[in-house]
Design a protein around this motif. Structure first.
Motif, PDB file in Angstrom:
ATOM      1  N   VAL A 108       0.838  -1.203   0.000  1.00  0.00           N
ATOM      2  CA  VAL A 108       0.000   0.000   0.000  1.00  0.00           C
ATOM      3  C   VAL A 108       0.873   1.252   0.000  1.00  0.00           C
ATOM      4  CG1 VAL A 108      -1.638   1.330   1.382  1.00  0.00           C
ATOM      5  CG2 VAL A 108      -2.011  -1.115   1.023  1.00  0.00           C
ATOM      6  N   ALA A 109       1.912   1.263   0.819  1.00  0.00           N
ATOM      7  CA  ALA A 109       2.809   2.419   0.847  1.00  0.00           C
ATOM      8  C   ALA A 109       3.485   2.624  -0.498  1.00  0.00           C
ATOM      9  CB  ALA A 109       3.855   2.236   1.954  1.00  0.00           C
ATOM     10  N   ALA A 110       3.933   1.526  -1.120  1.00  0.00           N
ATOM     11  CA  ALA A 110       4.585   1.638  -2.425  1.00  0.00           C
ATOM     12  C   ALA A 110       3.619   2.124  -3.500  1.00  0.00           C
ATOM     13  CB  ALA A 110       5.185   0.290  -2.814  1.00  0.00           C
ATOM     14  N   LEU A 111       2.381   1.668  -3.456  1.00  0.00           N
ATOM     15  CA  LEU A 111       1.391   2.111  -4.443  1.00  0.00           C
ATOM     16  C   LEU A 111       1.079   3.594  -4.275  1.00  0.00           C
ATOM     17  CD1 LEU A 111      -1.000  -0.968  -4.405  1.00  0.00           C
ATOM     18  CD2 LEU A 111       0.329  -0.166  -6.363  1.00  0.00           C
ATOM     19  N   HIS A 112       0.926   4.062  -3.026  1.00  0.00           N
ATOM     20  CA  HIS A 112       0.669   5.485  -2.810  1.00  0.00           C
ATOM     21  C   HIS A 112       1.845   6.338  -3.294  1.00  0.00           C
ATOM     22  CE1 HIS A 112      -3.138   5.031  -0.947  1.00  0.00           C
ATOM     23  NE2 HIS A 112      -2.702   4.496   0.183  1.00  0.00           N
ATOM     24  N   ARG A 113       3.048   5.788  -3.180  1.00  0.00           N
ATOM     25  CA  ARG A 113       4.244   6.531  -3.590  1.00  0.00           C
ATOM     26  C   ARG A 113       4.448   6.466  -5.105  1.00  0.00           C
ATOM     27  NH1 ARG A 113       7.215   4.019  -0.527  1.00  0.00           N
ATOM     28  NH2 ARG A 113       8.083   2.440  -1.918  1.00  0.00           N
ATOM     29  N   GLU A 114       4.304   5.286  -5.682  1.00  0.00           N
ATOM     30  CA  GLU A 114       4.638   5.080  -7.088  1.00  0.00           C
ATOM     31  C   GLU A 114       3.452   5.320  -8.031  1.00  0.00           C
ATOM     32  OE1 GLU A 114       7.620   4.176  -8.249  1.00  0.00           O
ATOM     33  OE2 GLU A 114       8.711   3.139  -6.656  1.00  0.00           O
ATOM     34  N   LEU A 115       2.258   4.927  -7.586  1.00  0.00           N
ATOM     35  CA  LEU A 115       1.079   4.983  -8.462  1.00  0.00           C
ATOM     36  C   LEU A 115      -0.091   5.603  -7.712  1.00  0.00           C
ATOM     37  CD1 LEU A 115       1.444   1.367  -9.901  1.00  0.00           C
ATOM     38  CD2 LEU A 115       1.819   3.479 -11.183  1.00  0.00           C
ATOM     39  N   PRO A 116       0.017   6.838  -7.298  1.00  0.00           N
ATOM     40  CA  PRO A 116      -1.072   7.455  -6.526  1.00  0.00           C
ATOM     41  C   PRO A 116      -2.373   7.480  -7.325  1.00  0.00           C
ATOM     42  CG  PRO A 116       0.505   9.111  -7.297  1.00  0.00           C
ATOM     43  CD  PRO A 116       1.115   7.779  -7.574  1.00  0.00           C
ATOM     44  N   GLY A 117      -3.454   7.132  -6.632  1.00  0.00           N
ATOM     45  CA  GLY A 117      -4.765   7.184  -7.260  1.00  0.00           C
ATOM     46  C   GLY A 117      -5.282   5.870  -7.803  1.00  0.00           C
ATOM     47  N   VAL A 118      -4.425   4.823  -7.864  1.00  0.00           N
ATOM     48  CA  VAL A 118      -4.891   3.564  -8.454  1.00  0.00           C
ATOM     49  C   VAL A 118      -5.548   2.651  -7.420  1.00  0.00           C
ATOM     50  CG1 VAL A 118      -3.099   3.625 -10.220  1.00  0.00           C
ATOM     51  CG2 VAL A 118      -2.713   2.304  -8.126  1.00  0.00           C
ATOM     52  N   LEU A 119      -5.302   2.903  -6.131  1.00  0.00           N
ATOM     53  CA  LEU A 119      -5.770   1.988  -5.082  1.00  0.00           C
ATOM     54  C   LEU A 119      -7.056   2.507  -4.460  1.00  0.00           C
ATOM     55  CD1 LEU A 119      -5.191  -0.518  -3.356  1.00  0.00           C
ATOM     56  CD2 LEU A 119      -3.868   0.940  -1.822  1.00  0.00           C
ATOM     57  N   GLY A 120      -8.083   1.672  -4.485  1.00  0.00           N
ATOM     58  CA  GLY A 120      -9.340   2.017  -3.842  1.00  0.00           C
ATOM     59  C   GLY A 120      -9.331   1.557  -2.399  1.00  0.00           C
ATOM     60  N   SER A 121     -10.510   1.261  -1.864  1.00  0.00           N
ATOM     61  CA  SER A 121     -10.608   0.787  -0.491  1.00  0.00           C
ATOM     62  C   SER A 121     -10.122  -0.655  -0.398  1.00  0.00           C
ATOM     63  CB  SER A 121     -12.057   0.870  -0.005  1.00  0.00           C
ATOM     64  OG  SER A 121     -12.891   0.065  -0.817  1.00  0.00           O
ATOM     65  N   TYR A 122      -9.647  -1.035   0.772  1.00  0.00           N
ATOM     66  CA  TYR A 122      -9.208  -2.415   0.987  1.00  0.00           C
ATOM     67  C   TYR A 122      -9.463  -2.779   2.433  1.00  0.00           C
ATOM     68  CZ  TYR A 122      -5.127  -0.200   3.086  1.00  0.00           C
ATOM     69  OH  TYR A 122      -4.307   0.550   3.882  1.00  0.00           O
ATOM     70  N   ARG A 123      -9.564  -4.068   2.688  1.00  0.00           N
ATOM     71  CA  ARG A 123      -9.774  -4.571   4.045  1.00  0.00           C
ATOM     72  C   ARG A 123      -8.559  -5.407   4.460  1.00  0.00           C
ATOM     73  NH1 ARG A 123     -15.309  -4.191   5.326  1.00  0.00           N
ATOM     74  NH2 ARG A 123     -16.146  -2.527   4.016  1.00  0.00           N
ATOM     75  N   PRO A 124      -8.243  -5.456   5.746  1.00  0.00           N
ATOM     76  CA  PRO A 124      -7.057  -6.186   6.210  1.00  0.00           C
ATOM     77  C   PRO A 124      -7.247  -7.692   6.229  1.00  0.00           C
ATOM     78  CG  PRO A 124      -8.166  -5.175   8.069  1.00  0.00           C
ATOM     79  CD  PRO A 124      -8.891  -4.714   6.848  1.00  0.00           C
ATOM     80  N   GLY A 125      -7.208  -8.269   5.049  1.00  0.00           N
ATOM     81  CA  GLY A 125      -7.327  -9.714   4.924  1.00  0.00           C
ATOM     82  C   GLY A 125      -7.135 -10.123   3.481  1.00  0.00           C
ATOM     83  N   GLY A 126      -6.962 -11.420   3.248  1.00  0.00           N
ATOM     84  CA  GLY A 126      -6.753 -11.901   1.894  1.00  0.00           C
ATOM     85  C   GLY A 126      -5.307 -11.742   1.463  1.00  0.00           C
ATOM     86  N   TYR A 127      -5.104 -11.643   0.153  1.00  0.00           N
ATOM     87  CA  TYR A 127      -3.733 -11.628  -0.361  1.00  0.00           C
ATOM     88  C   TYR A 127      -3.573 -10.720  -1.571  1.00  0.00           C
ATOM     89  CZ  TYR A 127      -6.034 -14.906  -3.538  1.00  0.00           C
ATOM     90  OH  TYR A 127      -6.905 -15.485  -4.420  1.00  0.00           O
ATOM     91  N   HIS A 128      -4.547  -9.835  -1.846  1.00  0.00           N
ATOM     92  CA  HIS A 128      -4.505  -9.094  -3.088  1.00  0.00           C
ATOM     93  C   HIS A 128      -5.084  -7.688  -2.933  1.00  0.00           C
ATOM     94  CE1 HIS A 128      -8.358 -11.275  -2.849  1.00  0.00           C
ATOM     95  NE2 HIS A 128      -8.849 -10.125  -3.271  1.00  0.00           N
ATOM     96  N   LEU A 129      -4.753  -6.828  -3.895  1.00  0.00           N
ATOM     97  CA  LEU A 129      -5.295  -5.483  -3.992  1.00  0.00           C
ATOM     98  C   LEU A 129      -5.823  -5.281  -5.406  1.00  0.00           C
ATOM     99  CD1 LEU A 129      -2.373  -3.628  -2.179  1.00  0.00           C
ATOM    100  CD2 LEU A 129      -4.643  -4.081  -1.224  1.00  0.00           C
ATOM    101  N   TRP A 130      -6.898  -4.520  -5.520  1.00  0.00           N
ATOM    102  CA  TRP A 130      -7.568  -4.290  -6.810  1.00  0.00           C
ATOM    103  C   TRP A 130      -7.267  -2.855  -7.243  1.00  0.00           C
ATOM    104  CZ3 TRP A 130      -9.168  -6.965 -10.647  1.00  0.00           C
ATOM    105  CH2 TRP A 130     -10.236  -6.620 -11.467  1.00  0.00           C
TER     106      TRP A 130
END
Length: 489
Positions: free
Chosen positions: A398-420
């Protein structure tokens, strides 16, 4: 270097060496091969097994490993057979006619499933697979459980077709609780989650019927539905899970009798079905006279910082609406193909009939090993350690996505193994996925997760299969570089 790449490289080296040997020549000892190639005993053993399976060498216990004969003697006639490598293939074109059907080629149906199982080359960072990296799996626990299971009385006898009573009882308690509505007799063991989905779809819906599915959803669900001759009908998902207002409309419009959903850490969005919608899903399905197939695939992948998990839908179902599916595969090993379907009434009888025709039963040694595994105090410790590591990887991703690709990450929950991830306007997810692979990172394009035309371009990014958090961060950096190149054209 990973063990997988070490085995491949050693097998390639030995293959070239052995092909220069005369027939019957003995290979160097395992110790000599270990010293020469600086590899472990296990790597030598696996490489020899590869050559043995190819027919290049013969292992003689107590004597050594020898170059196999280039020709073999036929068992019945004593004649010498030409090696398969030099045999000319026959005319296989007739198979196109024999395999033709209105449903189209099966390899197209299975393509998304093959994609999720694809093992990338050693130099490619895996942000695609849903199976945790080998370092996150309880290999020592599994080895010990399998060894103990093999010594159990009757371990190699044929098991009951529904599964061992003790293991079915464990699943019943784990899913429904000690005082829940699920009894041991309501559980049917399956060969993993994908097999359980297949049994459920073939049992609960008639060929050609509509089946409601979440959109987006796991491509393996869509493949199972289509392979069974059924028609997937999408019902959109938002941050709170399936849209129950649209679910009611879909039931009314299609008269479907099955709805397949993942209420917990949904694949690929990560959504958790809200408490209000949980009750609505059961009410709507009951009013429609339909089944809810609850694919509870990620319950054991809860992160260390997650709030208390909601109960399975099956634990709140008294009317037999929910057919629940649970598997231990992701948290234990891709090879522990043991799962459970729970249902009651005629639905269970239908599931049981389909299962026994398809595969008879789950191998008893695997069932015995599963019992040993879940009874071991180390199993609970493993799940806690896995939850901690998944949390750490998610935090890094999540930190890397906010730094490298801001705006691509929507909401997420603390579980599972993936991000959309939602891609910028105009980016083709398939093109981006291919370019990323060439740049040394494997990700999953979003298109196959939609049963109809997708509303936007997406990627699913898995942080479980990479070797460590640093590799996840590096993979996201490579993805950013590729996205820049794709967008600038």
């Amino acid at each position: 270097m990973s063990e997988r790449s070490s085995v491949t490289e050693l097998a390639d080296s030995l293959r070239r060496e052995v092909e220069r040997y005369p027939e019957g020549r003995k290979l160097p000892s395992s110790r000599a091969l270990m010293e020469r190639h600086q590899v472990s005993p296990g790597t030598v053993s696996r490489a020899i097994a590869v050559l043995s399976a190819e027919g290049l060498v013969i292992s003689r216990p107590g004597a050594g490993v020898f170059r196999a004969a280039a020709f073999t003697t036929g068992p019945a006639t004593g004649t010498r057979r030409t090696p398969a490598a030099t045999a000319r293939p026959g005319d296989l074109s007739w198979q196109e006619i024999a395999l033709s059907s209105e449903t189209g080629p099966r390899d197209l149906l299975a393509a998304p499933v093959f994609a999720t199982l694809r093992v990338p080359p050693p130099d490619v960072i895996d942000l695609n697979s849903g199976y945790p990296h080998a370092s996150l799996l309880p290999e020592r626990l599994l080895a010990a459980a399998l060894a103990r299971a093999g010594r159990r009385p009757g371990a190699w006898e044929r098991p009951p077709t529904d599964g061992l009573t003790e293991l079915r009882g464990w699943f019943a308690r784990d899913i429904g609780g000690h005082d829940g509505p699920i009894a041991t007799g309501d559980v049917l063991l399956t060969s993993g989650g994908q097999s359980g989905l297949t049994v459920a779809m073939r049992s609960l819906a008639a060929p050609g019927a509509p089946v409601l599915v979440e959109s987006p959803t796991y491509p393996g669900i869509l493949a199972v539905v289509r392979a069974a001759g059924l028609r997937p009908v999408p019902v959109p998902v938002d941050a709170d899970g399936v849209r129950t207002d649209l679910l009611a409309d879909a039931f009314e419009a299609t008269r479907a009798r099955v709805f397949v959903c993942q209420p917990l850490f949904q694949n690929p969005t990560g959504a958790v079905l809200s408490p209000e919608r949980r009750a609505e899903v059961l009410r709507i399905a009951r009013a429609a006279g339909a089944f809810v197939v609850e694919d509870d695939f990620s319950r054991l992948l809860v992160h260390a910082d997650a709030p208390a998990l909601p109960r399975p839908l099956a634990a709140d179902d008294r009317d037999g609406v929910v057919v629940h599916l649970r598997s231990l595969t992701k948290a234990a090993s891709p090879n522990l193909r043991v799962g459970a379907l729970t249902a009651r009434g005629p639905a269970l009888a239908r599931l049981r009939a389909t299962q026994v025709v398809d595969s008879f039963f789950v191998p008893r040694p695997l069932q015995e090993a599963t019992l040993e595994l879940v009874a071991d105090p180390g199993w609970a410790r493993h799940l806690r350690a896995l939850g901690t590591e998944l949390r750490n990887r998610r935090t890094a991703a999540v930190a890397a996505l906010h730094r490298e690709l801001p705006g691509v990450l929507g909401s997420y929950r603390p579980g599972g193994y993936h991000l959309w991830l939602r891609l910028p306007e105009g980016v083709d997810d398939g093109v981006l996925g291919s370019a990323a692979m060439r740049a040394g990172v494997q990700v999953t394009p979003g298109r196959p997760y939609h049963p109809a035309e997708p509303p936007a371009a997406n990627l699913r990014l898995s942080y479980a299969a990479a070797e460590n958090s640093a590799q996840v961060v590096e993979g996201i950096h490579r993805l950013r570089t590729v996205l820049d190149e794709v967008m600038t054209g």
